[in-house]
Design a protein around this motif. Structure first.
Motif, PDB file in Angstrom:
ATOM      1  N   GLY A  49       1.306  15.189   4.101  1.00 11.59           N
ATOM      2  CA  GLY A  49       0.713  15.015   5.124  1.00 11.59           C
ATOM      3  C   GLY A  49       0.872  13.352   5.933  1.00 11.59           C
ATOM      4  O   GLY A  49       1.443  13.543   7.360  1.00 11.59           O
ATOM      5  N   LEU A  50       1.417  12.275   4.964  1.00 11.06           N
ATOM      6  CA  LEU A  50       1.936  11.500   5.036  1.00 11.06           C
ATOM      7  C   LEU A  50       3.460  11.434   6.009  1.00 11.06           C
ATOM      8  O   LEU A  50       3.400  11.595   4.300  1.00 11.06           O
ATOM      9  CB  LEU A  50       1.221  10.342   4.970  1.00 11.06           C
ATOM     10  N   VAL A  51       4.072  10.486   6.521  1.00  4.82           N
ATOM     11  CA  VAL A  51       5.243  10.147   5.919  1.00  4.82           C
ATOM     12  C   VAL A  51       5.368   8.267   5.788  1.00  4.82           C
ATOM     13  O   VAL A  51       4.646   7.860   6.686  1.00  4.82           O
ATOM     14  CB  VAL A  51       6.298  10.630   6.527  1.00  4.82           C
ATOM     15  N   VAL A  52       6.212   8.038   4.393  1.00  5.37           N
ATOM     16  CA  VAL A  52       6.094   6.728   4.042  1.00  5.37           C
ATOM     17  C   VAL A  52       7.478   6.252   4.618  1.00  5.37           C
ATOM     18  O   VAL A  52       8.140   6.542   4.102  1.00  5.37           O
ATOM     19  CB  VAL A  52       5.207   6.525   2.581  1.00  5.37           C
ATOM     20  N   MET A  95       0.864  -1.245   0.002  1.00  7.43           N
ATOM     21  CA  MET A  95      -0.132  -0.311  -0.078  1.00  7.43           C
ATOM     22  C   MET A  95       0.795   1.207  -0.071  1.00  7.43           C
ATOM     23  O   MET A  95       0.026   2.202  -0.299  1.00  7.43           O
ATOM     24  CB  MET A  95      -1.042  -0.304   1.176  1.00  7.43           C
ATOM     25  N   GLU A  96       2.222   0.906  -0.262  1.00  9.84           N
ATOM     26  CA  GLU A  96       2.802   2.230   0.008  1.00  9.84           C
ATOM     27  C   GLU A  96       2.743   3.643  -1.147  1.00  9.84           C
ATOM     28  O   GLU A  96       3.071   4.518  -0.518  1.00  9.84           O
ATOM     29  CB  GLU A  96       4.612   1.869   0.658  1.00  9.84           C
ATOM     30  N   ALA A  97       2.772   2.371  -2.280  1.00  9.80           N
ATOM     31  CA  ALA A  97       2.435   3.991  -4.004  1.00  9.80           C
ATOM     32  C   ALA A  97       1.154   4.667  -2.924  1.00  9.80           C
ATOM     33  O   ALA A  97       1.628   5.688  -3.228  1.00  9.80           O
ATOM     34  CB  ALA A  97       2.703   3.324  -4.659  1.00  9.80           C
ATOM     35  N   LEU A  98       0.063   4.685  -2.710  1.00  6.25           N
ATOM     36  CA  LEU A  98      -1.252   4.332  -2.492  1.00  6.25           C
ATOM     37  C   LEU A  98      -0.749   5.790  -1.193  1.00  6.25           C
ATOM     38  O   LEU A  98      -0.768   7.348  -1.496  1.00  6.25           O
ATOM     39  CB  LEU A  98      -2.227   3.323  -2.340  1.00  6.25           C
ATOM     40  N   TYR A  99      -0.784   5.709   0.367  1.00  5.74           N
ATOM     41  CA  TYR A  99       0.179   6.231   0.811  1.00  5.74           C
ATOM     42  C   TYR A  99       0.737   7.292   0.445  1.00  5.74           C
ATOM     43  O   TYR A  99       1.243   8.895   1.295  1.00  5.74           O
ATOM     44  CB  TYR A  99       0.176   5.910   2.348  1.00  5.74           C
ATOM     45  N   ALA A 100       2.030   7.839   0.113  1.00  6.44           N
ATOM     46  CA  ALA A 100       2.849   8.571  -0.670  1.00  6.44           C
ATOM     47  C   ALA A 100       2.237   9.049  -1.466  1.00  6.44           C
ATOM     48  O   ALA A 100       3.165  10.225  -1.008  1.00  6.44           O
ATOM     49  CB  ALA A 100       3.822   7.547  -1.523  1.00  6.44           C
ATOM     50  N   HIS A 101       0.898   8.693  -1.843  1.00  3.86           N
ATOM     51  CA  HIS A 101       0.401  10.591  -2.532  1.00  3.86           C
ATOM     52  C   HIS A 101      -0.249  11.432  -1.832  1.00  3.86           C
ATOM     53  O   HIS A 101      -0.972  12.127  -2.107  1.00  3.86           O
ATOM     54  CB  HIS A 101      -0.379   9.887  -3.575  1.00  3.86           C
ATOM     55  N   TYR A 102       0.313  11.260  -0.736  1.00  6.07           N
ATOM     56  CA  TYR A 102      -1.592  11.939   0.495  1.00  6.07           C
ATOM     57  C   TYR A 102      -0.502  12.727   1.521  1.00  6.07           C
ATOM     58  O   TYR A 102       0.589  12.451   2.000  1.00  6.07           O
ATOM     59  CB  TYR A 102      -1.726  11.368   1.248  1.00  6.07           C
ATOM     60  N   VAL A 115       3.420   8.408  10.238  1.00  6.48           N
ATOM     61  CA  VAL A 115       3.998   7.440   9.370  1.00  6.48           C
ATOM     62  C   VAL A 115       3.383   6.438   9.425  1.00  6.48           C
ATOM     63  O   VAL A 115       2.663   5.280   9.679  1.00  6.48           O
ATOM     64  CB  VAL A 115       5.526   7.361  10.648  1.00  6.48           C
ATOM     65  N   VAL A 116       3.780   5.554   8.125  1.00  5.76           N
ATOM     66  CA  VAL A 116       3.120   4.827   7.370  1.00  5.76           C
ATOM     67  C   VAL A 116       4.043   3.851   7.437  1.00  5.76           C
ATOM     68  O   VAL A 116       5.051   4.028   6.926  1.00  5.76           O
ATOM     69  CB  VAL A 116       2.680   4.291   6.390  1.00  5.76           C
ATOM     70  N   TYR A 117       4.607   2.983   8.703  1.00  6.36           N
ATOM     71  CA  TYR A 117       5.708   1.977   8.489  1.00  6.36           C
ATOM     72  C   TYR A 117       5.474   0.731   7.646  1.00  6.36           C
ATOM     73  O   TYR A 117       4.532   0.050   8.096  1.00  6.36           O
ATOM     74  CB  TYR A 117       5.826   2.214   9.481  1.00  6.36           C
ATOM     75  N   CYS A 118       6.143   0.724   6.473  1.00 10.03           N
ATOM     76  CA  CYS A 118       5.650  -0.882   5.251  1.00 10.03           C
ATOM     77  C   CYS A 118       6.621  -1.919   5.651  1.00 10.03           C
ATOM     78  O   CYS A 118       7.709  -1.701   5.544  1.00 10.03           O
ATOM     79  CB  CYS A 118       6.074   0.096   3.862  1.00 10.03           C
ATOM     80  N   GLU A 119       6.417  -3.050   6.793  1.00  9.82           N
ATOM     81  CA  GLU A 119       7.379  -3.727   6.497  1.00  9.82           C
ATOM     82  C   GLU A 119       7.337  -5.334   5.713  1.00  9.82           C
ATOM     83  O   GLU A 119       5.542  -5.702   6.276  1.00  9.82           O
ATOM     84  CB  GLU A 119       7.317  -3.488   8.105  1.00  9.82           C
TER      85      GLU A 119
END
Length: 212
Positions: free
Chosen positions: A138-141, A129-136, A164-168
């Motif tokens: 205010g969020l750090v991915v 999901m990282e690409a999706l959240y990276a487009h918003y 922060v959205v931390y993608c593991e």
């Protein structure tokens, strides 16, 4: 004895709980059970009242975390699988990501997303999901690629005043090992040259660093 990728995530959370009374963990089955991938194993016993089981409602999980962060806490939310974060999409992108720009009050929360496909995962437990959240805005991915990244990036994520959205990547959990967690800390927002050359540039992140 080697340290795995998931060990590093657990050790980072242990350090954060030990060093910062504002930190708490919240997620489904993360207390006595230790989480779906055992990233919180033993932490509930070590830190009573700060490793909390949530209801099966991702929307409620993030909503609670947003409120706690606004009030000065630093919650770490564990989604069982990255795919399920879509249920909390409104809370993540319309509440957490925008709150500072609407009010001037930061929302320092970290959402851990076990991401990527593994054998047998199926269609609802395999998404990235990282690409999706990276487009918003205010969020750090972040997408840690090494054992040390997994440790240091989680510490840095919780230290930020931003959500922060931390993608593991789940494939790395026990496949990726290191003799120790070293001090090769990659600052958030910076890239690392893992193999220098002069004829071509391959850009990769997370598990694909090891394929490239």
């Amino acid at each position: 004895m080697s340290v795995t990728y998931v060990d590093a995530i657990r050790e980072a959370q242990e350090k954060l709980l030990r060093d910062d009374p504002r930190v708490f963990l919240y997620g489904q089955d993360i207390s006595k059970f230790g989480g779906a991938f055992k990233a919180t194993k033993g932490l509930a016993e070590a830190f009573p009242g700060r490793v909390l089981d949530s209801p099966i409602s991702e929307d409620a999980m993030i909503g609670m975390a947003v409120g706690a962060a606004i009030e000065g806490m630093r919650p770490i939310i564990e989604m069982q699988f990255a795919d399920f974060s879509s249920i909390a999409f409104n809370q993540i992108v319309n509440q957490a990501a925008t709150h500072f720009y609407r009010t001037g009050v930061p929302v320092p929360l970290t959402v851990r997303l076990p991401s990527g496909g593994t054998p047998g995962s199926g269609p609802f437990h395999s998404q990235s999901m990282e690409a999706l959240y990276a487009h918003y805005p205010g969020l750090v991915v972040v997408t840690p690629a090494t054992v040390s990244d997994a440790y240091h990036m989680l510490l840095d994520s919780v230290a930020l005043d931003d959500p922060v959205v931390y993608c593991e990547h789940k494939f790395l959990y026990r496949w990726l090992k290191s003799p120790r967690i070293n001090g090769d800390q990659l600052p958030i927002g910076k890239a690392r040259i893992t193999r220098p050359g002069k004829h071509a540039t391959v850009v990769a992140y997370s598990a694909m660093v090891h394929e490239a």
